[in-house]
Design a protein around this motif. Structure first.
Motif, PDB file in Angstrom:
ATOM      1  N   MET A  27       0.850  -1.195   0.000  1.00 33.25           N
ATOM      2  CA  MET A  27       0.000   0.000   0.000  1.00 33.25           C
ATOM      3  C   MET A  27       0.887   1.247   0.000  1.00 33.25           C
ATOM      4  SD  MET A  27      -3.393  -0.990   2.135  1.00 33.25           S
ATOM      5  CE  MET A  27      -2.708  -1.436   3.722  1.00 33.25           C
ATOM      6  N   HIS A  59      -4.450   3.432  -4.268  1.00 34.77           N
ATOM      7  CA  HIS A  59      -5.481   3.947  -3.372  1.00 34.77           C
ATOM      8  C   HIS A  59      -6.472   4.812  -4.139  1.00 34.77           C
ATOM      9  CE1 HIS A  59      -3.729   2.671   0.420  1.00 34.77           C
ATOM     10  NE2 HIS A  59      -2.569   3.218   0.111  1.00 34.77           N
ATOM     11  N   MET A  79     -10.610   3.356   3.690  1.00 36.52           N
ATOM     12  CA  MET A  79      -9.499   2.987   2.815  1.00 36.52           C
ATOM     13  C   MET A  79      -8.942   1.612   3.190  1.00 36.52           C
ATOM     14  SD  MET A  79      -7.605   6.678   2.350  1.00 36.52           S
ATOM     15  CE  MET A  79      -6.521   6.133   1.024  1.00 36.52           C
ATOM     16  N   GLY A 103       0.133   4.811   3.410  1.00 41.95           N
ATOM     17  CA  GLY A 103      -0.180   3.394   3.278  1.00 41.95           C
ATOM     18  C   GLY A 103       0.079   2.623   4.561  1.00 41.95           C
TER      19      GLY A 103
END
Length: 252
Positions: A27, A59, A79, A103
């Protein structure tokens, strides 16, 4: 590059490496993308060569994913739901997770929401800032919405605006993201993250906060100093790559 749907949004992802290997979910950080954060610096190749199944996604607001402009779409818990949705989409029951900067924050929320889904955790570019915050980010939103880089005087704002311009990002979506995605966790929250965790922060990183201080709050975490690197350069550091592979290969 493929797409999956989460929370009504279409998000881009890749699935590389050994399909039978342990999965590592990557991420990326704010204003970056899976290409800028993971593909171009060599992470995907590095992890694939080590035998892992490497999964990464853009994302919301980033890369080739949907770009809503409602700040509420960027709460970290929402998220984090994207990470779980991607694992579901790929029928991966359990995975290691590696988040950098924003992330890493999203990875922490994901690990707390579904600890059974994540076997090991790497936080890069985020130390005690996960708990104490990483300064005033309103200047970042202002910089992203300014007519041009020449209109930005704040040093941190200049850095992120230049980065967003270089990556041809949707600046309105990023401004909405930064207004909501910096939600902090409490020391008690962090203390509930029990998975083996590696925390890597550059010794010249003035955003992340102390890796040692964050590790001290967690029951099974250790810090790694990325020597001589700032927030932007630490992600591609060779010694950090080697340490992450060692950590991920340790097993449960």
């Amino acid at each position: 590059m493929d797409h999956f749907t989460s929370d009504g949004l279409e998000l881009a992802y890749i699935d590389e490496g050994n399909p039978d290997g342990e999965s590592v979910l990557l991420m990326h950080g704010f204003a970056s993308s899976m290409r800028v954060n993971w593909i171009d610096p060599g992470w995907v190749v590095k992890l694939a060569d080590a035998g892992f199944r490497v999964v990464a996604f853009d994302h919301r607001a980033h890369g080739n994913s949907a770009k809503p402009t409602d700040p509420q779409a960027y709460r970290p818990a929402r998220m984090a739901g994207d990470a779980a949705a991607l694992l579901d989409h790929l029928e991966i029951g359990r995975s290691a997770v590696f988040g950098y900067s924003m992330g890493a924050r999203v990875a922490a929320f994901a690990a707390l929401a579904a600890p059974e889904r994540f076997s090991r955790i790497v936080f890069g570019g985020l130390g005690i800032g996960l708990v104490k915050g990483v300064g005033n980010w309103d200047t970042i939103a202002d910089a992203l919405l300014a007519p041009s880089l020449d209109d930005v005087s704040d040093e941190r704002g200049q850095m992120f605006r230049a980065f967003a311009d270089r990556t041809k990002s949707d600046r309105a979506a990023l401004a909405a993201c930064i207004s909501a995605a910096r939600e902090e966790l409490t020391p008690a929250d962090v203390g509930r993250i029990a998975q083996p965790t590696l925390i890597g922060v550059g010794t010249r990183d003035d955003l992340a906060g102390s890796a040692d201080e964050l590790a001290a709050l967690m029951p099974n975490a250790r810090a790694f100093d990325i020597a001589g690197r700032d927030h932007m350069l630490a992600v591609g550091d060779r010694t950090f790559k080697d340490e992450v592979v060692r950590f991920l290969c340790e097993g449960d």
